[in-house]
Enzyme design. Structure first.
Site, PDB file in Angstrom:
ATOM      1  N   GLU A   2      -4.738   4.833   6.292  1.00 34.24           N
ATOM      2  CA  GLU A   2      -4.471   4.555   4.879  1.00 34.24           C
ATOM      3  C   GLU A   2      -4.862   5.742   3.990  1.00 34.24           C
ATOM      4  O   GLU A   2      -4.092   6.138   3.107  1.00 34.24           O
ATOM      5  CB  GLU A   2      -5.210   3.293   4.436  1.00 34.24           C
ATOM      6  CG  GLU A   2      -4.844   2.884   3.040  1.00 34.24           C
ATOM      7  CD  GLU A   2      -5.636   1.705   2.549  1.00 34.24           C
ATOM      8  OE1 GLU A   2      -5.329   0.583   2.964  1.00 34.24           O
ATOM      9  OE2 GLU A   2      -6.573   1.923   1.752  1.00 34.24           O
ATOM     10  N   SER A  48     -10.912   0.798   3.888  1.00 29.99           N
ATOM     11  CA  SER A  48     -10.169   0.559   5.131  1.00 29.99           C
ATOM     12  C   SER A  48      -9.533   1.864   5.590  1.00 29.99           C
ATOM     13  O   SER A  48      -8.826   2.505   4.799  1.00 29.99           O
ATOM     14  CB  SER A  48      -9.051  -0.457   4.920  1.00 29.99           C
ATOM     15  OG  SER A  48      -9.581  -1.653   4.431  1.00 29.99           O
ATOM     16  N   ARG A  57       0.842  -1.215   0.000  1.00 32.36           N
ATOM     17  CA  ARG A  57       0.000   0.000   0.000  1.00 32.36           C
ATOM     18  C   ARG A  57       0.875   1.263   0.000  1.00 32.36           C
ATOM     19  O   ARG A  57       0.592   2.244   0.683  1.00 32.36           O
ATOM     20  CB  ARG A  57      -0.929   0.033   1.217  1.00 32.36           C
ATOM     21  CG  ARG A  57      -1.788  -1.189   1.411  1.00 32.36           C
ATOM     22  CD  ARG A  57      -2.879  -1.341   0.351  1.00 32.36           C
ATOM     23  NE  ARG A  57      -3.803  -2.403   0.742  1.00 32.36           N
ATOM     24  CZ  ARG A  57      -3.685  -3.677   0.363  1.00 32.36           C
ATOM     25  NH1 ARG A  57      -2.700  -4.049  -0.439  1.00 32.36           N
ATOM     26  NH2 ARG A  57      -4.559  -4.577   0.764  1.00 32.36           N
TER      27      ARG A  57
END
Ligand code: FAD
Ligand code: NAP
Length: 353
Positions: A345, A248, A172
């Site tokens: 995130e 998320s 990520r």
């Protein structure tokens, strides 16, 4: 003939951003432009001097938490096009404009029985954002299929092509996330494999496929369909009747296996997926948040999704600041109980100082 749409190089002032972010929080952009071609992009960059403040790039706004009005220029690349470039070695190359919807690209490929993107079905947002956090789901990630990324380097004003290695992809993560404000991605070039090698490591996906999971004639389209079904059962959609979200909200923390052992001595059920380096493991942030009783928790209209503890939601009128306050509360609670700091995130705009 006019289309009624502003030209792509036009800069609009004081634009409400409610419809530009999937949390649907209120904020205003001082300046916004939506260039549709590289020439229009260049024309916008030439005028950026009239928009004092930072230049930010937005795609679908599905990985952002906007907590205040945005000064400067907000650029939403709207470059279109999916072009098959032909075979290359044992794969197929295609170039895709940054403004294309990611899921539309996945559907385009599976409809042609081209494998490689099926596990990444239904991830919201644009193609141009996919390299930024190296989008991933069900064991696949963007970097698996990335040949190169075409971008304007705002340090030099020049267009360039970055190889997958130049992009410094991680979990990520990528250099585009590490160097905010430097890159405007205009297109990506993918290298899709010739042969379908299904990636079925995730129990939820195997369960959704049932007996088809082991079928010799399993197709990319079937896997994409299963991914879509599982995601629709667990995650909020983007429609107006669904709560706003950015998927998320926290990354799964990666910690040393020695720390994992200590944690699992106290919480034997805490899930951990060992990494290939043999010394670290990826903990489940969602499990820790759920264990603290936050699933379904709500402060006003800011909440934790009842079907998924990693997802923060806006039930209606929550502001970015209220969602951020809830995120901070969860970070502190997880730190206090598990000794692990959860990193958000989504990008938080304006960037915290
Ligand atoms: P934005 O949110 O607009 O921007 C995200 C970042 O990318 C910002 O830093 C922005 O500056 C930068 N950026 C955007 N476009 C460009 C460009 N052209 N050039 C340079 N920088 C750019 N993510 C996953 O990885 N896996 C998932 O499974 C997943 N599931 C999700 C489920 C839901 C319900 C939601 C709401 C989100 C989910 N996400 C997931 C997060 C999100 O979909 C991805 O991060 C997606 O890539 C964001 O795309 P976007 O176009 O909306 O980017
Ligand atoms: P899940 O399948 O219930 O799994 C829970 C967690 O365990 C996931 O976070 C996943 O890590 C990890 N995991 C499960 N099986 C694994 C395996 N075999 N190897 C390594 N890690 C494993 O997860 P979910 O929440 O329903 O999401 C499914 C997939 O979609 C996940 O890959 C998730 O990342 C992705 N997703 C991402 C977002 C987002 O906004 N970023 C939102 C929704 C879903 P990983 O998360 O590292 O894969």
């Amino acid at each position: 003939m006019t289309t009624g749409k502003p030209a792509g190089q036009a800069i609009r002032k004081n634009v409400p951003l409610h419809g530009f972010n999937s949390f649907r929080v209120p904020a205003t952009a001082a300046c916004l432009a939506q260039p549709r071609t590289t020439d229009e992009l260049q024309a916008v960059l030439d005028q950026a001097v009239h928009c004092p403040g930072p230049l930010r790039v937005i795609g679908g706004g599905t990985n952002l938490l906007i907590v205040d009005d945005l000064p400067g220029l907000l650029l939403q690349p709207a470059l279109e096009g999916i072009k098959w470039l032909g075979r290359a070695g044992e794969g197929w190359l295609l170039r895709v404009g940054a403004g294309i919807c990611w899921h539309e690209l996945v559907c385009h490929c599976v409809a042609r029985n081209r494998p490689g993107l099926e596990n990444l079905a239904l991830i919201p947002g644009t193609v141009g954002a996919a390299p930024v956090q190296n989008i991933g789901a069900y064991g696949s990630q963007f970097s698996d299929v990335c040949d190169s990324v075409e971008a304007v380097d705002l340090n030099t004003g020049k267009s360039c092509s970055l190889s997958a290695a130049d992009c410094r992809f991680g979990y990520r993560d990528s250099r585009f996330r590490q160097e905010p404000g430097r890159w405007v991605i205009t297109s990506v070039t993918l290298r899709l494999p010739d042969h379908f090698a299904p990636r079925l490591d995730y129990p939820g996906l195997i369960q959704a496929l049932g007996s088809r999971a082991t079928a010799a004639d399993l197709s990319p389209a079937e896997v994409a369909d299963a991914v879509i079904r599982v995601r629709q059962s667990k995650l909020p959609g983007l429609g107006p009747d669904e709560p706003g979200s950015a998927g998320s909200f926290f990354k799964n923390p990666v910690v040393a296996l020695t720390q994992v052992e200590a944690l699992q001595a106290r919480w034997p059920k805490l899930p951990c997926h060992p990494l290939a380096d043999g010394s670290h493991g990826k903990l489940s942030a969602g499990w820790m948040i759920d264990a603290l009783g936050y699933k379904g928790f709500r402060v006003g209209d800011a909440g934790v999704y009842a079907r998924h503890a990693l997802v923060l939601v806006n039930h209606g009128q929550a502001t970015g600041r209220e969602l951020l306050a809830l995120a901070r509360e969860i970070q502190n609670a997880v730190q206090a109980e598990f000794g692990v700091w959860l990193e958000p995130e989504p990008l938080i705009w304006p960037e915290p100082v």
